[in-house]
Design a protein around this motif. Structure first.
Motif, PDB file in Angstrom:
ATOM      1  N   GLU A 117       0.623  -1.152   0.456  1.00 18.19           N
ATOM      2  CA  GLU A 117       0.455   0.311  -0.060  1.00 18.19           C
ATOM      3  C   GLU A 117       1.011   1.503  -0.002  1.00 18.19           C
ATOM      4  O   GLU A 117       2.131   1.374   0.851  1.00 18.19           O
ATOM      5  N   GLY A 118       0.408   1.776  -1.061  1.00 14.23           N
ATOM      6  CA  GLY A 118       1.292   4.014  -0.863  1.00 14.23           C
ATOM      7  C   GLY A 118       2.086   4.116  -1.289  1.00 14.23           C
ATOM      8  O   GLY A 118       3.638   3.945  -1.482  1.00 14.23           O
ATOM      9  N   HIS A 119       2.783   2.186  -2.463  1.00  9.83           N
ATOM     10  CA  HIS A 119       4.084   2.111  -3.105  1.00  9.83           C
ATOM     11  C   HIS A 119       4.447   3.144  -4.310  1.00  9.83           C
ATOM     12  O   HIS A 119       5.784   3.353  -4.373  1.00  9.83           O
ATOM     13  N   LEU A 120       3.491   4.129  -4.662  1.00  6.88           N
ATOM     14  CA  LEU A 120       4.431   5.290  -5.525  1.00  6.88           C
ATOM     15  C   LEU A 120       4.956   6.521  -4.043  1.00  6.88           C
ATOM     16  O   LEU A 120       5.735   7.006  -4.658  1.00  6.88           O
ATOM     17  N   ASP A 121       5.331   5.935  -3.036  1.00 10.73           N
ATOM     18  CA  ASP A 121       5.390   7.462  -2.241  1.00 10.73           C
ATOM     19  C   ASP A 121       6.672   6.627  -1.823  1.00 10.73           C
ATOM     20  O   ASP A 121       7.361   7.416  -1.591  1.00 10.73           O
ATOM     21  N   ALA A 122       6.909   5.298  -2.303  1.00 12.68           N
ATOM     22  CA  ALA A 122       7.986   4.646  -1.787  1.00 12.68           C
ATOM     23  C   ALA A 122       9.358   5.189  -3.255  1.00 12.68           C
ATOM     24  O   ALA A 122      10.068   4.457  -3.548  1.00 12.68           O
ATOM     25  N   PHE A 123       8.723   5.614  -4.858  1.00 13.43           N
ATOM     26  CA  PHE A 123       9.532   5.585  -5.490  1.00 13.43           C
ATOM     27  C   PHE A 123      10.492   6.372  -5.959  1.00 13.43           C
ATOM     28  O   PHE A 123      12.174   6.244  -5.767  1.00 13.43           O
ATOM     29  N   PRO A 124      10.641   7.551  -4.905  1.00 10.38           N
ATOM     30  CA  PRO A 124      11.588   8.570  -4.568  1.00 10.38           C
ATOM     31  C   PRO A 124      12.380   7.912  -3.481  1.00 10.38           C
ATOM     32  O   PRO A 124      13.786   8.303  -4.459  1.00 10.38           O
ATOM     33  N   ALA A 125      12.751   7.677  -3.203  1.00 10.21           N
ATOM     34  CA  ALA A 125      13.576   6.414  -1.818  1.00 10.21           C
ATOM     35  C   ALA A 125      14.414   6.210  -2.689  1.00 10.21           C
ATOM     36  O   ALA A 125      16.052   5.879  -3.075  1.00 10.21           O
ATOM     37  N   TRP A 126      13.467   4.948  -3.991  1.00  4.85           N
ATOM     38  CA  TRP A 126      14.026   3.904  -4.250  1.00  4.85           C
ATOM     39  C   TRP A 126      14.920   4.079  -5.468  1.00  4.85           C
ATOM     40  O   TRP A 126      15.972   3.857  -5.465  1.00  4.85           O
ATOM     41  N   LEU A 127      14.571   5.371  -6.088  1.00  5.55           N
ATOM     42  CA  LEU A 127      14.880   5.654  -7.335  1.00  5.55           C
ATOM     43  C   LEU A 127      16.500   6.510  -6.955  1.00  5.55           C
ATOM     44  O   LEU A 127      17.463   6.582  -7.356  1.00  5.55           O
ATOM     45  N   ASP A 128      16.690   7.458  -5.327  1.00  3.35           N
ATOM     46  CA  ASP A 128      17.894   7.121  -5.117  1.00  3.35           C
ATOM     47  C   ASP A 128      18.891   6.115  -4.998  1.00  3.35           C
ATOM     48  O   ASP A 128      20.009   6.720  -5.159  1.00  3.35           O
ATOM     49  N   GLY A 129      18.123   5.135  -4.974  1.00  2.00           N
ATOM     50  CA  GLY A 129      19.276   4.691  -4.912  1.00  2.00           C
ATOM     51  C   GLY A 129      19.754   3.113  -5.775  1.00  2.00           C
ATOM     52  O   GLY A 129      20.435   2.824  -5.346  1.00  2.00           O
ATOM     53  N   VAL A 130      18.676   4.388  -7.471  1.00  5.57           N
ATOM     54  CA  VAL A 130      19.408   4.038  -8.226  1.00  5.57           C
ATOM     55  C   VAL A 130      21.082   4.756  -9.400  1.00  5.57           C
ATOM     56  O   VAL A 130      21.191   5.470  -9.084  1.00  5.57           O
ATOM     57  N   ALA A 131      21.653   3.560  -9.270  1.00 12.17           N
ATOM     58  CA  ALA A 131      22.613   4.915  -9.478  1.00 12.17           C
ATOM     59  C   ALA A 131      22.592   4.875 -11.014  1.00 12.17           C
ATOM     60  O   ALA A 131      21.636   4.826 -11.444  1.00 12.17           O
ATOM     61  N   PRO A 132      23.020   6.322 -11.143  1.00  7.96           N
ATOM     62  CA  PRO A 132      23.256   7.032 -12.790  1.00  7.96           C
ATOM     63  C   PRO A 132      22.910   6.711 -13.744  1.00  7.96           C
ATOM     64  O   PRO A 132      24.565   5.356 -14.131  1.00  7.96           O
ATOM     65  N   GLY A 133      22.144   6.111 -14.355  1.00  8.76           N
ATOM     66  CA  GLY A 133      22.193   5.113 -15.756  1.00  8.76           C
ATOM     67  C   GLY A 133      21.390   4.254 -15.767  1.00  8.76           C
ATOM     68  O   GLY A 133      21.444   3.179 -16.333  1.00  8.76           O
ATOM     69  N   GLY A 134      21.225   3.657 -14.207  1.00  9.06           N
ATOM     70  CA  GLY A 134      21.229   2.657 -14.218  1.00  9.06           C
ATOM     71  C   GLY A 134      19.354   2.596 -14.474  1.00  9.06           C
ATOM     72  O   GLY A 134      18.210   3.653 -14.207  1.00  9.06           O
ATOM     73  N   THR A 135      18.300   1.487 -13.405  1.00  2.58           N
ATOM     74  CA  THR A 135      17.294   0.962 -14.367  1.00  2.58           C
ATOM     75  C   THR A 135      16.834   0.759 -13.042  1.00  2.58           C
ATOM     76  O   THR A 135      16.752   0.066 -12.269  1.00  2.58           O
ATOM     77  N   PHE A 136      14.947   1.294 -12.854  1.00  2.00           N
ATOM     78  CA  PHE A 136      14.192   0.869 -11.711  1.00  2.00           C
ATOM     79  C   PHE A 136      12.809  -0.165 -12.380  1.00  2.00           C
ATOM     80  O   PHE A 136      12.533   1.066 -13.426  1.00  2.00           O
ATOM     81  N   ALA A 137      12.383  -1.255 -12.534  1.00  5.93           N
ATOM     82  CA  ALA A 137      11.927  -2.197 -13.227  1.00  5.93           C
ATOM     83  C   ALA A 137      10.849  -2.316 -12.670  1.00  5.93           C
ATOM     84  O   ALA A 137      11.095  -3.493 -11.678  1.00  5.93           O
ATOM     85  N   PHE A 138       9.288  -2.520 -12.709  1.00  6.19           N
ATOM     86  CA  PHE A 138       8.491  -4.043 -12.293  1.00  6.19           C
ATOM     87  C   PHE A 138       7.260  -4.167 -13.350  1.00  6.19           C
ATOM     88  O   PHE A 138       6.683  -3.509 -13.740  1.00  6.19           O
ATOM     89  N   GLN A 139       6.413  -4.966 -13.071  1.00  7.83           N
ATOM     90  CA  GLN A 139       5.606  -5.577 -13.126  1.00  7.83           C
ATOM     91  C   GLN A 139       5.175  -5.839 -12.343  1.00  7.83           C
ATOM     92  O   GLN A 139       4.850  -6.560 -11.433  1.00  7.83           O
ATOM     93  N   VAL A 140       3.190  -5.631 -12.830  1.00 10.86           N
ATOM     94  CA  VAL A 140       1.853  -6.287 -11.735  1.00 10.86           C
ATOM     95  C   VAL A 140       1.094  -6.497 -12.027  1.00 10.86           C
ATOM     96  O   VAL A 140       0.626  -6.425 -13.270  1.00 10.86           O
ATOM     97  N   PRO A 141       0.385  -6.987 -11.553  1.00 13.19           N
ATOM     98  CA  PRO A 141      -0.630  -7.713 -11.779  1.00 13.19           C
ATOM     99  C   PRO A 141      -1.553  -6.172 -12.036  1.00 13.19           C
ATOM    100  O   PRO A 141      -1.910  -5.921 -11.063  1.00 13.19           O
TER     101      PRO A 141
END
Length: 269
Positions: A117-141
């Motif tokens: 629940e509220g996973h959109l709010d986690a995106f900024p912190a997760w992307l802060d943990g992605v290196a420059p040129g790196g990727t955040f990828a997901f799939q959901v039903p």
């Protein structure tokens, strides 16, 4: 929503069908900047698809994170050095509160975020943990409106079950529209690729749609009724009868249409 307990054996009964969307997701992930790359699989489950990451990036240091002790125990069979010189490890983490403690070249999540629940709010912190040129990828039903979920909710809210099950299932807004994800990821500075795919799985066996959903969407109800086997069996039987009508069998099997949503967000190098 009741936090479900997981059964790796039940989940893996349809491993081939469940693994295909992860392969389709990885096919759209660009090259990673690190050498060797560092990868986090958030919600790794039993580890079978996490191991596929080592096929794509043989030298990678990969960590699969999950909050289920049963899933992590099953995943340990994949842990250790990989044939290409990388390493695969597994660790406990709750995606609802997880924050990267080091830079990752890829943070990937397969069929997990709809439980957060509220996973959109986690995106900024997760992307802060992605290196420059790196990727955040997901799939959901992306099929909360499909009969297997609609019938489950309808039954859980019926007079017989609403006091015990009316509050335990996933909310109807547990997955957002593709446009919402695209907008959020783009505003966070990523080049975002978002799409939907509907798979038409041909399942075999007796009551295969029920067997499928016992490994995933039905888990909160099964967990809530775990201390009352008679009630649990009664609910499952009622639900099974509804599924038989909604997903009739054919001579070649039972067709389960299943829509999924994919997103690949890449940071500037």
């Amino acid at each position: 929503m009741t936090k479900p307990t997981w059964d790796p054996a039940q989940y893996l009964r349809h491993a081939g069908h469940r693994a295909r969307p992860f392969a389709d997701l990885l096919a759209r992930v660009p090259g990673l900047p690190g050498d060797p790359p560092r990868i986090a699989d958030l919600g790794c489950g039993p580890g079978n698809v996490t191991a596929v990451l080592a096929d794509r990036w043989p030298t990678a240091r990969i960590t699969g994170y999950d909050s289920s002790p049963a899933m992590l125990e099953k995943a340990q069979e994949y842990a250790g050095p990989t044939p290409g010189g990388g390493r695969l490890d597994f660790a406990h983490a709750d995606a609802a509160v997880w924050v990267p403690e080091e830079p990752y070249d890829l943070i990937v999540s397969n069929a997990t975020l709809h439980w957060v629940e509220g996973h959109l709010d986690a995106f900024p912190a997760w992307l802060d943990g992605v290196a420059p040129g790196g990727t955040f990828a997901f799939q959901v039903p992306d099929n909360i409106d499909a009969p297997l979920h609609a019938l489950m909710r309808e039954l859980a809210h019926s007079a017989r079950w609403k006091n015990r099950l009316g509050h335990v299932l996933r909310r109807e807004d547990s997955v957002h529209t593709p446009g919402v994800y695209l907008d959020r990821l783009a505003r966070l500075g990523c080049a975002a690729d978002v799409w939907q795919t509907t798979y038409f799985h041909v399942l075999q066996g007796e009551d295969p749609v029920l067997d499928w959903v016992k490994g995933t969407g039905l888990r909160p109800a099964l967990t809530a009724l775990a201390d009352d086997p008679e009630a649990r069996e009664a609910f499952v039987t009622e639900y099974r009868d509804l599924l038989r009508e909604a997903y009739p069998s054919a001579p070649y099997g039972t067709v389960l249409p299943f829509r999924r949503l994919f997103a690949v967000a890449t940071k500037e190098a």
